[in-house]
Design a protein around this motif. Sequence first.
Motif, PDB file in Angstrom:
ATOM      1  N   GLU A  52      -7.673   4.040   6.012  1.00 46.94           N
ATOM      2  CA  GLU A  52      -7.331   3.710   7.395  1.00 46.94           C
ATOM      3  C   GLU A  52      -5.848   3.930   7.622  1.00 46.94           C
ATOM      4  O   GLU A  52      -5.015   3.508   6.807  1.00 46.94           O
ATOM      5  N   PRO A  53      -5.451   4.621   8.700  1.00 49.17           N
ATOM      6  CA  PRO A  53      -4.031   4.924   8.919  1.00 49.17           C
ATOM      7  C   PRO A  53      -3.237   3.658   9.197  1.00 49.17           C
ATOM      8  O   PRO A  53      -3.724   2.699   9.787  1.00 49.17           O
ATOM      9  N   THR A  54      -1.998   3.683   8.746  1.00 49.45           N
ATOM     10  CA  THR A  54      -1.057   2.593   9.029  1.00 49.45           C
ATOM     11  C   THR A  54       0.034   3.124   9.932  1.00 49.45           C
ATOM     12  O   THR A  54       0.339   4.313   9.936  1.00 49.45           O
ATOM     13  N   GLY A  55       0.640   2.255  10.671  1.00 51.87           N
ATOM     14  CA  GLY A  55       1.678   2.677  11.597  1.00 51.87           C
ATOM     15  C   GLY A  55       1.079   3.213  12.885  1.00 51.87           C
ATOM     16  O   GLY A  55      -0.062   2.907  13.255  1.00 51.87           O
ATOM     17  N   THR A  56       1.837   4.063  13.555  1.00 50.28           N
ATOM     18  CA  THR A  56       1.416   4.585  14.863  1.00 50.28           C
ATOM     19  C   THR A  56       1.088   6.071  14.826  1.00 50.28           C
ATOM     20  O   THR A  56       0.676   6.612  15.835  1.00 50.28           O
ATOM     21  N   ARG A  57       1.255   6.710  13.643  1.00 51.31           N
ATOM     22  CA  ARG A  57       0.982   8.137  13.578  1.00 51.31           C
ATOM     23  C   ARG A  57       0.477   8.515  12.192  1.00 51.31           C
ATOM     24  O   ARG A  57       0.869   7.925  11.177  1.00 51.31           O
ATOM     25  N   TRP A  58      -0.440   9.519  12.188  1.00 49.29           N
ATOM     26  CA  TRP A  58      -1.008   9.997  10.923  1.00 49.29           C
ATOM     27  C   TRP A  58      -1.304  11.480  11.066  1.00 49.29           C
ATOM     28  O   TRP A  58      -1.660  11.967  12.143  1.00 49.29           O
ATOM     29  N   SER A  59      -1.141  12.209   9.985  1.00 45.69           N
ATOM     30  CA  SER A  59      -1.514  13.627   9.974  1.00 45.69           C
ATOM     31  C   SER A  59      -2.056  13.977   8.597  1.00 45.69           C
ATOM     32  O   SER A  59      -1.641  13.405   7.581  1.00 45.69           O
ATOM     33  N   GLY A  60      -3.008  14.887   8.594  1.00 45.24           N
ATOM     34  CA  GLY A  60      -3.609  15.314   7.341  1.00 45.24           C
ATOM     35  C   GLY A  60      -4.826  16.179   7.602  1.00 45.24           C
ATOM     36  O   GLY A  60      -5.270  16.381   8.732  1.00 45.24           O
ATOM     37  N   THR A  61      -5.402  16.735   6.500  1.00 43.32           N
ATOM     38  CA  THR A  61      -6.572  17.607   6.584  1.00 43.32           C
ATOM     39  C   THR A  61      -7.818  16.843   6.199  1.00 43.32           C
ATOM     40  O   THR A  61      -7.843  16.165   5.151  1.00 43.32           O
ATOM     41  N   LEU A  62      -8.857  16.940   7.035  1.00 42.21           N
ATOM     42  CA  LEU A  62     -10.126  16.253   6.788  1.00 42.21           C
ATOM     43  C   LEU A  62     -11.267  17.269   6.802  1.00 42.21           C
ATOM     44  O   LEU A  62     -11.250  18.231   7.584  1.00 42.21           O
ATOM     45  N   PRO A  63     -12.302  17.056   5.957  1.00 40.26           N
ATOM     46  CA  PRO A  63     -13.492  17.922   5.999  1.00 40.26           C
ATOM     47  C   PRO A  63     -14.413  17.481   7.127  1.00 40.26           C
ATOM     48  O   PRO A  63     -14.958  16.374   7.109  1.00 40.26           O
ATOM     49  N   LEU A  64     -14.585  18.320   8.137  1.00 40.70           N
ATOM     50  CA  LEU A  64     -15.418  17.988   9.282  1.00 40.70           C
ATOM     51  C   LEU A  64     -16.690  18.829   9.274  1.00 40.70           C
ATOM     52  O   LEU A  64     -16.694  20.006   8.871  1.00 40.70           O
ATOM     53  N   ARG A  65     -17.773  18.223   9.733  1.00 42.04           N
ATOM     54  CA  ARG A  65     -19.090  18.870   9.743  1.00 42.04           C
ATOM     55  C   ARG A  65     -19.283  19.626  11.056  1.00 42.04           C
ATOM     56  O   ARG A  65     -19.248  19.051  12.131  1.00 42.04           O
ATOM     57  N   HIS A  66     -19.505  20.978  10.952  1.00 44.53           N
ATOM     58  CA  HIS A  66     -19.773  21.803  12.128  1.00 44.53           C
ATOM     59  C   HIS A  66     -21.220  21.602  12.561  1.00 44.53           C
ATOM     60  O   HIS A  66     -22.076  21.172  11.794  1.00 44.53           O
ATOM     61  N   ARG A  67     -21.482  21.893  13.805  1.00 44.19           N
ATOM     62  CA  ARG A  67     -22.835  21.711  14.335  1.00 44.19           C
ATOM     63  C   ARG A  67     -23.855  22.583  13.608  1.00 44.19           C
ATOM     64  O   ARG A  67     -25.022  22.216  13.459  1.00 44.19           O
ATOM     65  N   ASP A  68     -23.391  23.773  13.090  1.00 44.76           N
ATOM     66  CA  ASP A  68     -24.316  24.654  12.383  1.00 44.76           C
ATOM     67  C   ASP A  68     -24.467  24.301  10.908  1.00 44.76           C
ATOM     68  O   ASP A  68     -25.094  25.016  10.139  1.00 44.76           O
ATOM     69  N   GLY A  69     -23.827  23.148  10.477  1.00 48.89           N
ATOM     70  CA  GLY A  69     -23.989  22.691   9.107  1.00 48.89           C
ATOM     71  C   GLY A  69     -22.827  23.036   8.209  1.00 48.89           C
ATOM     72  O   GLY A  69     -22.750  22.513   7.076  1.00 48.89           O
ATOM     73  N   ARG A  70     -21.938  23.891   8.631  1.00 46.14           N
ATOM     74  CA  ARG A  70     -20.800  24.248   7.799  1.00 46.14           C
ATOM     75  C   ARG A  70     -19.814  23.072   7.707  1.00 46.14           C
ATOM     76  O   ARG A  70     -19.815  22.191   8.545  1.00 46.14           O
ATOM     77  N   THR A  71     -18.975  23.096   6.690  1.00 43.98           N
ATOM     78  CA  THR A  71     -17.888  22.133   6.536  1.00 43.98           C
ATOM     79  C   THR A  71     -16.574  22.858   6.736  1.00 43.98           C
ATOM     80  O   THR A  71     -16.290  23.849   6.044  1.00 43.98           O
ATOM     81  N   LEU A  72     -15.792  22.379   7.701  1.00 44.79           N
ATOM     82  CA  LEU A  72     -14.518  23.000   8.027  1.00 44.79           C
ATOM     83  C   LEU A  72     -13.373  22.065   7.660  1.00 44.79           C
ATOM     84  O   LEU A  72     -13.349  20.902   8.095  1.00 44.79           O
ATOM     85  N   PRO A  73     -12.414  22.530   6.853  1.00 45.11           N
ATOM     86  CA  PRO A  73     -11.206  21.719   6.629  1.00 45.11           C
ATOM     87  C   PRO A  73     -10.293  21.839   7.860  1.00 45.11           C
ATOM     88  O   PRO A  73      -9.837  22.947   8.193  1.00 45.11           O
ATOM     89  N   VAL A  74     -10.055  20.769   8.531  1.00 46.66           N
ATOM     90  CA  VAL A  74      -9.287  20.773   9.786  1.00 46.66           C
ATOM     91  C   VAL A  74      -8.065  19.864   9.629  1.00 46.66           C
ATOM     92  O   VAL A  74      -8.204  18.692   9.237  1.00 46.66           O
ATOM     93  N   TRP A  75      -6.921  20.451   9.970  1.00 47.19           N
ATOM     94  CA  TRP A  75      -5.705  19.615  10.003  1.00 47.19           C
ATOM     95  C   TRP A  75      -5.662  18.863  11.329  1.00 47.19           C
ATOM     96  O   TRP A  75      -5.816  19.445  12.410  1.00 47.19           O
ATOM     97  N   LEU A  76      -5.456  17.540  11.257  1.00 45.91           N
ATOM     98  CA  LEU A  76      -5.456  16.686  12.450  1.00 45.91           C
ATOM     99  C   LEU A  76      -4.137  15.928  12.556  1.00 45.91           C
ATOM    100  O   LEU A  76      -3.567  15.480  11.549  1.00 45.91           O
ATOM    101  N   LEU A  77      -3.685  15.765  13.792  1.00 50.21           N
ATOM    102  CA  LEU A  77      -2.549  14.898  14.112  1.00 50.21           C
ATOM    103  C   LEU A  77      -3.090  13.747  14.948  1.00 50.21           C
ATOM    104  O   LEU A  77      -3.699  13.961  15.992  1.00 50.21           O
ATOM    105  N   ALA A  78      -2.895  12.537  14.463  1.00 51.03           N
ATOM    106  CA  ALA A  78      -3.431  11.362  15.154  1.00 51.03           C
ATOM    107  C   ALA A  78      -2.296  10.385  15.446  1.00 51.03           C
ATOM    108  O   ALA A  78      -1.430  10.151  14.601  1.00 51.03           O
ATOM    109  N   HIS A  79      -2.307   9.847  16.641  1.00 52.13           N
ATOM    110  CA  HIS A  79      -1.365   8.777  16.971  1.00 52.13           C
ATOM    111  C   HIS A  79      -2.002   7.873  18.022  1.00 52.13           C
ATOM    112  O   HIS A  79      -2.919   8.275  18.743  1.00 52.13           O
ATOM    113  N   ARG A  80      -1.521   6.681  18.039  1.00 52.14           N
ATOM    114  CA  ARG A  80      -2.090   5.692  18.956  1.00 52.14           C
ATOM    115  C   ARG A  80      -1.820   6.103  20.392  1.00 52.14           C
ATOM    116  O   ARG A  80      -0.711   6.509  20.738  1.00 52.14           O
TER     117      ARG A  80
END
Length: 791
Positions: free
Chosen positions: A60-88
């Motif tokens: 779980e992110p701490t603070g007000t901002r987080w960034s990193g790469t996560l494995p996300l599931r595509h609708r067609d079943g593939r797994t995509l490594p996606v870099w995400l920037l998250a902030h409150r």
Amino acid sequence: MSPVHPLDEAATARAVIDENGTLVLWNEGARRLLGYAPEEVEGRPAADLLDCADGTTPSEPTGTRWSGTLPLRHRDGRTLPVWLLAHRSGTKGQWLLVTPLHGEDQRAYDDPLIRAVLTQSPCAMAIYDERLRLYGLNEAMAEVIGLPEARVRGLRISEIGDKPESEQLEESLHDVLVSGEGRDVETYMRTGGENRAHAWLARIAPLTDAEGHVRGVCLAAHDVTEQYRARERLQLVNEASVRIGSTLDVTRTAQELADVCVPALADFVSVDLLDPPEHGGEPHAEPPSAPITLRRVAHRSVNPGSPEAVVTLGAVDVYPSASPQADSLIAGRTIVAPDTTTTLEQWLAWDERRWERIAKCGIHTTMSVPIQARGQTLGVAVLTRFRQPGPFTSDDVLLAEEITARAAVCIDNARRFSRERETALALQRSLLPQSLPRTAALEAASRYLPAARAGVGGDWFDLIPLSGMRVAMVVGDVVGHGIQASATMGRLRTAVRTLADIDLAPDELLTHLDDLVVRLSEDAGVEGATGEVGATCLYAVYDPVSRRCTLAAAGHPPPFIVPPDGLPRQIEHPPGPPLGLGGLPFESVELELREGTVLALFTNGLIESRGRESDVGYQLLSRALEQSSHSLEWACHAILQALLPVGGAQDDVALLLARTHGLAPSQVATWDIPAHPALVAPMRKQAVEQLDTWGLSEATFTAELVVSELVTNAIRYGDPPIRLRLIQDAAILICEVSDGSHTAPHLRRAKTFDEGGRGLLLVAQLTQRWGSRHTAEGKTIWAEISLIGED
């Protein structure tokens, strides 16, 4: 959605997750990235899109901002490594997730637009294209953002920085893009995931091609935090000079110190003062020794109710040598304790309750500033932080010391004023009548209120019994405030009583009083200059036998009279000059008052008020007298309540109410006496018969002797006409003999073989009091015989 380009949603994948981990927003860019339509994912847990084949889940992110790469599931079943920037986001508990999408329209890095960025410039610079998406930046800007260029290219500034500041900055970028005119924008925001905001000057300029078309905007960011904080400190010092010391009240001034410092300098501030010496005087100049007893006079917190406070307002607490309060007072300097687990360990171990409160509130740094003025130690102000993440800096220390020094002078002034006020008030009350005398002529009630803020003044009132059952009423007002005004008031009141004792007429009494004030002004002057001593006064004498009142004024407000079953009205009389001008005449006016008439004498502090005309004050007084004249005590209360503001009077107020009583004709007996010695015996006989009629035969012996002596002296030494008058009341019998001579008798010690000279001595020994007064026709010798215990 972007606040500037709501239709340009496909270039960024954007999602919003609420505090429960549920997807609440899914834009077109997110559909392009993972293939899901908004209706397929909104309302579902965001964790369903994670493809954690190895069974691990991101922390779980701490603070007000987080960034990193996560494995996300595509609708067609593939797994995509996606870099995400998250902030409150602006809504509490929600997270905004973004990632840029690079399509076929991505231009080469060596495009002329990107070459416009001065990559070697130490100034942080960034280029935004016509869609306001980041097109390029230099190394200095990458350090400011805290992310490499490759990660944030294609994002809008509102998707990178904190809201709402980043959204406001994006609106400025849009304005420059549309207008083609540059602008400077000041903002205060956090960047690069910092926990402390900085002040930035953003200089935004349009970028045009060879044809003059605006193809983007350039943003140059300058860190102006030091200048910003310097302005804040200057503004805070200026605010402190205005807000602190608005009154001469110690508690109010201490609270103003706490209010100024929160939240600008600290999250919680407490102000504790040393109690002044019990018997007055100055505090000790030497530093106090531990343990130190302090009284909490003020505190303020960013949280309602000040839950951080361990000591309640007005309570006393003891601080040992290890406490920051005692250490700073003993050392006489500011002490900053950044680490509560080490620096304050000994003190907090001794005070478990305070340790629990500090741990619960998350206090991480304290600053103790001694409150000192004119070489005296008055107390200590303690500033603490728990919401502001940064510790106190050296600039914060200087600022706190500057503000506290200003407050210390105001607190010292307030204490000195309080001491002087208490002394003057004690002097004032000792000089004013403690109670009004009970007389047959008047029923009276009075009030005296010192000024709420200006200090005790020289207002006074008095009720003086005179001969012949007459009563003098006095109200006066000395110019100025303080002990000097109170002392002058005492001298004038004594002078009035002395002059009243010799039965001077009101106008003549004021003339003598005016001479006294002139002399007081001369005595108060220095080096040949006249001092500023002045006063106003109203002097009235009421005679219950004739039911007439004679009064004269020296620059004083006219009194009110309320006839029985009548409406209040002001008495019209010559106002006369104020006392102290010298050489100007005073005039008397005589009124006939019905029995039960109420007289209202007062000083101008009752009528005059800031923001209110004196005519309005007179109207309020008239209305209050009309509604409550049946009870004088209640009338005094109602008048003060109707005319004085809630915070107290701005000037001293003296109020004297008196209801007149008249003596019945049956209580007075009068005889005109021819100037012949043979008539002394018949007059004694008539006086005795009158006493029998009144039922006062027990007083016959004394009255017979007094009548005989006074009538004999009038016939022998006085001039016609001669008159004897007896006045009786439940408590006293008055014998008066008047004649046409202005020569007053006096007591003398008769020698052994003298045939006379003992009469007045006997009169003085047998009566309660005796004296003489001058009249228009001559003089009157009077004597009072007490009837208490005679029945």
